[in-house]
Scaffold this motif. Structure first.
Motif, PDB file in Angstrom:
ATOM      1  N   GLN A  51       0.827  -1.204   0.000  1.00 18.76           N
ATOM      2  CA  GLN A  51       0.000   0.000   0.000  1.00 18.76           C
ATOM      3  C   GLN A  51       0.862   1.255   0.000  1.00 18.76           C
ATOM      4  O   GLN A  51       0.533   2.252  -0.661  1.00 18.76           O
ATOM      5  CB  GLN A  51      -0.926  -0.014   1.214  1.00 18.76           C
ATOM      6  CG  GLN A  51      -2.005  -1.064   1.136  1.00 18.76           C
ATOM      7  CD  GLN A  51      -2.815  -1.162   2.416  1.00 18.76           C
ATOM      8  OE1 GLN A  51      -2.438  -0.631   3.462  1.00 18.76           O
ATOM      9  NE2 GLN A  51      -3.930  -1.870   2.342  1.00 18.76           N
ATOM     10  N   ALA A  52       1.971   1.224   0.731  1.00 20.82           N
ATOM     11  CA  ALA A  52       2.863   2.389   0.759  1.00 20.82           C
ATOM     12  C   ALA A  52       3.480   2.616  -0.621  1.00 20.82           C
ATOM     13  O   ALA A  52       3.594   3.760  -1.070  1.00 20.82           O
ATOM     14  CB  ALA A  52       3.957   2.196   1.805  1.00 20.82           C
ATOM     15  N   ARG A  53       3.874   1.531  -1.285  1.00 24.18           N
ATOM     16  CA  ARG A  53       4.422   1.676  -2.638  1.00 24.18           C
ATOM     17  C   ARG A  53       3.385   2.235  -3.598  1.00 24.18           C
ATOM     18  O   ARG A  53       3.691   3.100  -4.426  1.00 24.18           O
ATOM     19  CB  ARG A  53       4.910   0.320  -3.144  1.00 24.18           C
ATOM     20  CG  ARG A  53       6.221  -0.115  -2.568  1.00 24.18           C
ATOM     21  CD  ARG A  53       6.733  -1.375  -3.262  1.00 24.18           C
ATOM     22  NE  ARG A  53       7.835  -1.919  -2.519  1.00 24.18           N
ATOM     23  CZ  ARG A  53       7.793  -3.047  -1.824  1.00 24.18           C
ATOM     24  NH1 ARG A  53       6.691  -3.775  -1.803  1.00 24.18           N
ATOM     25  NH2 ARG A  53       8.846  -3.467  -1.174  1.00 24.18           N
ATOM     26  N   ASP A  54       2.154   1.753  -3.500  1.00 23.00           N
ATOM     27  CA  ASP A  54       1.094   2.267  -4.370  1.00 23.00           C
ATOM     28  C   ASP A  54       0.842   3.745  -4.119  1.00 23.00           C
ATOM     29  O   ASP A  54       0.674   4.530  -5.053  1.00 23.00           O
ATOM     30  CB  ASP A  54      -0.200   1.468  -4.167  1.00 23.00           C
ATOM     31  CG  ASP A  54      -0.091   0.039  -4.660  1.00 23.00           C
ATOM     32  OD1 ASP A  54       0.844  -0.252  -5.449  1.00 23.00           O
ATOM     33  OD2 ASP A  54      -0.943  -0.783  -4.260  1.00 23.00           O
ATOM     34  N   ALA A  55       0.809   4.120  -2.836  1.00 29.38           N
ATOM     35  CA  ALA A  55       0.578   5.528  -2.498  1.00 29.38           C
ATOM     36  C   ALA A  55       1.726   6.402  -3.001  1.00 29.38           C
ATOM     37  O   ALA A  55       1.503   7.498  -3.520  1.00 29.38           O
ATOM     38  CB  ALA A  55       0.420   5.684  -0.989  1.00 29.38           C
ATOM     39  N   LEU A  56       2.960   5.911  -2.870  1.00 34.54           N
ATOM     40  CA  LEU A  56       4.106   6.675  -3.350  1.00 34.54           C
ATOM     41  C   LEU A  56       4.071   6.811  -4.868  1.00 34.54           C
ATOM     42  O   LEU A  56       4.349   7.893  -5.403  1.00 34.54           O
ATOM     43  CB  LEU A  56       5.404   6.011  -2.911  1.00 34.54           C
ATOM     44  CG  LEU A  56       6.695   6.708  -3.312  1.00 34.54           C
ATOM     45  CD1 LEU A  56       6.747   8.115  -2.737  1.00 34.54           C
ATOM     46  CD2 LEU A  56       7.893   5.892  -2.871  1.00 34.54           C
ATOM     47  N   SER A  57       3.704   5.761  -5.552  1.00 39.27           N
ATOM     48  CA  SER A  57       3.599   5.831  -7.016  1.00 39.27           C
ATOM     49  C   SER A  57       2.527   6.825  -7.437  1.00 39.27           C
ATOM     50  O   SER A  57       2.729   7.609  -8.367  1.00 39.27           O
ATOM     51  CB  SER A  57       3.273   4.454  -7.587  1.00 39.27           C
ATOM     52  OG  SER A  57       4.311   3.551  -7.338  1.00 39.27           O
ATOM     53  N   ALA A  58       1.387   6.799  -6.749  1.00 36.59           N
ATOM     54  CA  ALA A  58       0.316   7.746  -7.072  1.00 36.59           C
ATOM     55  C   ALA A  58       0.763   9.178  -6.803  1.00 36.59           C
ATOM     56  O   ALA A  58       0.470  10.087  -7.581  1.00 36.59           O
ATOM     57  CB  ALA A  58      -0.941   7.415  -6.264  1.00 36.59           C
ATOM     58  N   TYR A  59       1.503   9.393  -5.706  1.00 30.86           N
ATOM     59  CA  TYR A  59       1.992  10.726  -5.388  1.00 30.86           C
ATOM     60  C   TYR A  59       2.985  11.203  -6.445  1.00 30.86           C
ATOM     61  O   TYR A  59       2.937  12.354  -6.881  1.00 30.86           O
ATOM     62  CB  TYR A  59       2.640  10.734  -4.004  1.00 30.86           C
ATOM     63  CG  TYR A  59       3.234  12.060  -3.641  1.00 30.86           C
ATOM     64  CD1 TYR A  59       2.420  13.145  -3.301  1.00 30.86           C
ATOM     65  CD2 TYR A  59       4.606  12.252  -3.647  1.00 30.86           C
ATOM     66  CE1 TYR A  59       2.965  14.371  -2.980  1.00 30.86           C
ATOM     67  CE2 TYR A  59       5.162  13.479  -3.327  1.00 30.86           C
ATOM     68  CZ  TYR A  59       4.335  14.525  -2.997  1.00 30.86           C
ATOM     69  OH  TYR A  59       4.873  15.741  -2.680  1.00 30.86           O
ATOM     70  N   LYS A  60       3.888  10.322  -6.849  1.00 34.32           N
ATOM     71  CA  LYS A  60       4.857  10.696  -7.884  1.00 34.32           C
ATOM     72  C   LYS A  60       4.154  11.059  -9.185  1.00 34.32           C
ATOM     73  O   LYS A  60       4.541  12.012  -9.867  1.00 34.32           O
ATOM     74  CB  LYS A  60       5.830   9.543  -8.134  1.00 34.32           C
ATOM     75  CG  LYS A  60       6.849   9.361  -7.045  1.00 34.32           C
ATOM     76  CD  LYS A  60       7.773   8.200  -7.396  1.00 34.32           C
ATOM     77  CE  LYS A  60       8.848   7.991  -6.379  1.00 34.32           C
ATOM     78  NZ  LYS A  60       9.736   6.867  -6.742  1.00 34.32           N
ATOM     79  N   LEU A  61       3.125  10.303  -9.527  1.00 36.65           N
ATOM     80  CA  LEU A  61       2.378  10.599 -10.744  1.00 36.65           C
ATOM     81  C   LEU A  61       1.680  11.949 -10.639  1.00 36.65           C
ATOM     82  O   LEU A  61       1.700  12.751 -11.581  1.00 36.65           O
ATOM     83  CB  LEU A  61       1.359   9.493 -11.015  1.00 36.65           C
ATOM     84  CG  LEU A  61       0.521   9.644 -12.270  1.00 36.65           C
ATOM     85  CD1 LEU A  61       1.406   9.654 -13.505  1.00 36.65           C
ATOM     86  CD2 LEU A  61      -0.501   8.517 -12.351  1.00 36.65           C
ATOM     87  N   GLU A  62       1.090  12.237  -9.479  1.00 30.15           N
ATOM     88  CA  GLU A  62       0.410  13.514  -9.273  1.00 30.15           C
ATOM     89  C   GLU A  62       1.397  14.673  -9.352  1.00 30.15           C
ATOM     90  O   GLU A  62       1.114  15.711  -9.948  1.00 30.15           O
ATOM     91  CB  GLU A  62      -0.307  13.522  -7.917  1.00 30.15           C
ATOM     92  CG  GLU A  62      -1.102  14.771  -7.644  1.00 30.15           C
ATOM     93  CD  GLU A  62      -2.238  14.987  -8.634  1.00 30.15           C
ATOM     94  OE1 GLU A  62      -2.565  16.154  -8.918  1.00 30.15           O
ATOM     95  OE2 GLU A  62      -2.807  13.993  -9.135  1.00 30.15           O
TER      96      GLU A  62
END
Length: 99
Positions: A51-62
């Protein structure tokens, strides 16, 4: 019959073996519970890291979407410079009018 004689075989059979067997069962059960809890914690940790990796990926994309590109910044700078040059030209043209 003499009941006062201490028989070590009786003591071992009647008391020590059941106590050692119960202790062994207690240790085995504790080990099984500990292994189960460790496996459960590892699973939770893997889920949390995912979940942390997914959240970090979403943040990087944003962040990548919301930050301006270098080309866009150069375009804005060029338009602002042109606008300031036109304002300066108008002010230079009006200096003779104010006297």
């Amino acid at each position: 019959m003499d009941h006062t004689v201490f028989d070590p075989g009786w003591w071992t059979t009647a008391v020590e073996l059941p106590v050692l067997g119960g202790l062994a069962m207690l240790l085995w059960r504790t080990r099984q519970e500990t292994d189960h809890r460790v496996d459960e914690l590892e699973h939770r940790l893997e889920i949390g890291l995912g979940q942390a990796r997914d959240a970090l990926s979403a943040y990087k994309l944003e962040v990548a979407k919301s930050y301006a590109t270098t080309g866009y910044l150069k375009d804005v700078e060029h338009r602002l410079t042109e606008h300031l040059v036109r304002i300066e030209a108008k002010l230079d043209g009006c200096q003779g009018c104010v006297k």
